[in-house]
Design a protein around this motif. Structure first.
Motif, PDB file in Angstrom:
ATOM      1  N   MET A   1      79.209 -35.084  44.212  1.00 56.44           N
ATOM      2  CA  MET A   1      79.175 -35.873  45.205  1.00 56.44           C
ATOM      3  C   MET A   1      78.842 -37.068  44.714  1.00 56.44           C
ATOM      4  N   ILE A   2      79.352 -38.602  44.718  1.00 55.62           N
ATOM      5  CA  ILE A   2      78.464 -39.377  44.178  1.00 55.62           C
ATOM      6  C   ILE A   2      77.483 -40.609  45.533  1.00 55.62           C
ATOM      7  N   ARG A   3      77.143 -40.842  45.141  1.00 49.05           N
ATOM      8  CA  ARG A   3      75.747 -41.216  46.466  1.00 49.05           C
ATOM      9  C   ARG A   3      76.248 -43.223  45.909  1.00 49.05           C
ATOM     10  N   LEU A   4      76.081 -43.804  47.125  1.00 41.74           N
ATOM     11  CA  LEU A   4      75.250 -45.238  46.459  1.00 41.74           C
ATOM     12  C   LEU A   4      74.004 -45.287  46.081  1.00 41.74           C
ATOM     13  N   ASN A   5      74.203 -46.644  44.736  1.00 39.93           N
ATOM     14  CA  ASN A   5      72.627 -46.417  44.094  1.00 39.93           C
ATOM     15  C   ASN A   5      72.143 -47.861  45.501  1.00 39.93           C
ATOM     16  N   MET A   6      71.613 -47.433  46.466  1.00 39.54           N
ATOM     17  CA  MET A   6      70.755 -48.363  47.009  1.00 39.54           C
ATOM     18  C   MET A   6      70.328 -49.026  46.905  1.00 39.54           C
TER      19      MET A   6
ATOM     20  N   ASN B   1      68.505 -58.309  53.707  1.00 36.34           N
ATOM     21  CA  ASN B   1      68.548 -56.852  54.262  1.00 36.34           C
ATOM     22  C   ASN B   1      69.894 -56.759  54.822  1.00 36.34           C
ATOM     23  N   VAL B   2      70.440 -55.703  55.179  1.00 35.26           N
ATOM     24  CA  VAL B   2      71.695 -54.803  55.350  1.00 35.26           C
ATOM     25  C   VAL B   2      72.199 -55.884  56.750  1.00 35.26           C
ATOM     26  N   ASP B   3      71.440 -56.623  57.756  1.00 40.05           N
ATOM     27  CA  ASP B   3      72.633 -58.105  58.392  1.00 40.05           C
ATOM     28  C   ASP B   3      73.324 -59.405  57.301  1.00 40.05           C
ATOM     29  N   ALA B   4      72.632 -58.968  56.416  1.00 37.73           N
ATOM     30  CA  ALA B   4      72.538 -59.997  55.521  1.00 37.73           C
ATOM     31  C   ALA B   4      73.965 -59.687  54.710  1.00 37.73           C
ATOM     32  N   ILE B   5      73.869 -58.409  54.101  1.00 37.73           N
ATOM     33  CA  ILE B   5      75.005 -57.737  53.339  1.00 37.73           C
ATOM     34  C   ILE B   5      76.249 -57.390  53.965  1.00 37.73           C
ATOM     35  N   ALA B   6      75.827 -57.179  55.238  1.00 41.80           N
ATOM     36  CA  ALA B   6      77.466 -56.747  55.710  1.00 41.80           C
ATOM     37  C   ALA B   6      78.211 -58.411  56.487  1.00 41.80           C
ATOM     38  N   GLY B   7      77.849 -59.234  56.282  1.00 44.33           N
ATOM     39  CA  GLY B   7      77.967 -60.671  56.671  1.00 44.33           C
ATOM     40  C   GLY B   7      78.723 -60.918  55.321  1.00 44.33           C
ATOM     41  N   ARG B   8      77.781 -61.184  53.913  1.00 43.94           N
ATOM     42  CA  ARG B   8      78.125 -61.555  52.672  1.00 43.94           C
ATOM     43  C   ARG B   8      79.773 -60.531  52.490  1.00 43.94           C
ATOM     44  N   THR B   9      79.289 -59.086  52.216  1.00 46.84           N
ATOM     45  CA  THR B   9      80.560 -58.450  51.821  1.00 46.84           C
ATOM     46  C   THR B   9      81.711 -58.240  53.119  1.00 46.84           C
ATOM     47  N   GLY B  10      81.513 -58.831  54.327  1.00 47.59           N
ATOM     48  CA  GLY B  10      82.598 -57.771  55.303  1.00 47.59           C
ATOM     49  C   GLY B  10      82.801 -56.474  55.239  1.00 47.59           C
ATOM     50  N   ILE B  11      81.719 -55.997  55.050  1.00 45.14           N
ATOM     51  CA  ILE B  11      81.101 -54.381  55.227  1.00 45.14           C
ATOM     52  C   ILE B  11      80.539 -54.069  56.807  1.00 45.14           C
ATOM     53  N   SER B  12      81.314 -53.659  57.273  1.00 45.92           N
ATOM     54  CA  SER B  12      80.087 -53.080  58.862  1.00 45.92           C
ATOM     55  C   SER B  12      78.894 -53.055  58.119  1.00 45.92           C
ATOM     56  N   ARG B  13      78.030 -53.049  59.375  1.00 46.01           N
ATOM     57  CA  ARG B  13      77.052 -52.530  59.489  1.00 46.01           C
ATOM     58  C   ARG B  13      76.392 -51.007  59.227  1.00 46.01           C
ATOM     59  N   SER B  14      77.281 -50.610  60.153  1.00 45.95           N
ATOM     60  CA  SER B  14      77.288 -49.604  60.094  1.00 45.95           C
ATOM     61  C   SER B  14      77.581 -48.058  58.927  1.00 45.95           C
TER      62      SER B  14
ATOM     63  N   ILE C   1      77.881 -49.069  55.746  1.00 46.23           N
ATOM     64  CA  ILE C   1      76.327 -49.583  54.779  1.00 46.23           C
ATOM     65  C   ILE C   1      75.039 -48.681  55.331  1.00 46.23           C
ATOM     66  N   TYR C   2      74.848 -48.569  56.487  1.00 42.60           N
ATOM     67  CA  TYR C   2      74.241 -47.302  57.076  1.00 42.60           C
ATOM     68  C   TYR C   2      74.497 -46.198  56.894  1.00 42.60           C
ATOM     69  N   ARG C   3      75.262 -45.999  56.579  1.00 37.99           N
ATOM     70  CA  ARG C   3      76.470 -44.404  56.667  1.00 37.99           C
ATOM     71  C   ARG C   3      75.998 -43.670  55.212  1.00 37.99           C
ATOM     72  N   LEU C   4      76.690 -45.378  54.050  1.00 34.51           N
ATOM     73  CA  LEU C   4      76.202 -44.378  52.974  1.00 34.51           C
ATOM     74  C   LEU C   4      74.659 -44.937  52.395  1.00 34.51           C
ATOM     75  N   ALA C   5      74.362 -45.641  53.170  1.00 35.38           N
ATOM     76  CA  ALA C   5      72.685 -45.466  52.936  1.00 35.38           C
ATOM     77  C   ALA C   5      72.338 -44.225  53.485  1.00 35.38           C
ATOM     78  N   GLY C   6      72.980 -43.294  53.740  1.00 36.83           N
ATOM     79  CA  GLY C   6      72.310 -42.212  54.472  1.00 36.83           C
ATOM     80  C   GLY C   6      72.881 -41.200  53.957  1.00 36.83           C
ATOM     81  N   GLY C   7      73.605 -41.303  52.380  1.00 38.69           N
ATOM     82  CA  GLY C   7      74.041 -40.416  52.110  1.00 38.69           C
ATOM     83  C   GLY C   7      75.494 -40.109  52.008  1.00 38.69           C
ATOM     84  N   SER C   8      76.470 -41.380  52.432  1.00 30.07           N
ATOM     85  CA  SER C   8      77.604 -40.216  52.823  1.00 30.07           C
ATOM     86  C   SER C   8      78.741 -41.027  51.177  1.00 30.07           C
ATOM     87  N   GLU C   9      79.081 -40.648  50.583  1.00 26.87           N
ATOM     88  CA  GLU C   9      79.929 -40.896  49.415  1.00 26.87           C
ATOM     89  C   GLU C   9      80.886 -42.147  49.892  1.00 26.87           C
ATOM     90  N   PRO C  10      80.716 -43.179  48.776  1.00 27.75           N
ATOM     91  CA  PRO C  10      81.094 -44.765  48.567  1.00 27.75           C
ATOM     92  C   PRO C  10      82.779 -44.071  48.581  1.00 27.75           C
TER      93      PRO C  10
END
Length: 89
Positions: free
Chosen positions: A1-6, A20-33, A35-44
């Motif tokens: 399984m692959i993981r995001l290299n946070m 922070n995650v808010d800034a990343i979410a704002g710039r990428t258009g990817i929701s904060r939730s 990004i947090y799921r990916l940081a927690g180990g979900s497969e991107p």
């Protein structure tokens, strides 16, 4: 399984002023939730990785890492059939 290299993502994000995650979410258009799921180990997914790459540059493969910790647990053991006992009738 692959993981995001946070760590790699955060390094790229900080180089562009996103601390922070808010800034990343704002710039990428990817929701904060997400990004947090990916940081927690979900497969991107590939589209998510491509968004990160489009915004922060670099190679997609540098944003992922392979997780081998749960690999054995994911593969079920093969059952060995029990020999049938013959009953005398």
């Amino acid at each position: 399984m692959i993981r995001l290299n946070m760590a790699a993502l955060m390094k790229r994000a900080r180089s562009m002023g996103d601390e922070n995650v808010d800034a990343i979410a704002g710039r990428t258009g990817i929701s904060r939730s997400t990004i947090y799921r990916l940081a927690g180990g979900s497969e991107p997914s590939l589209p998510i990785l491509c968004k990160f790459r489009a915004v922060y540059g670099g190679r997609v493969d540098s944003l992922i890492k392979e997780d081998r910790t749960g690999q054995d647990a994911a593969v079920p053991k093969q059952r060995t059939p029990r020999p049938r006992s013959r009953r005398s009738t």
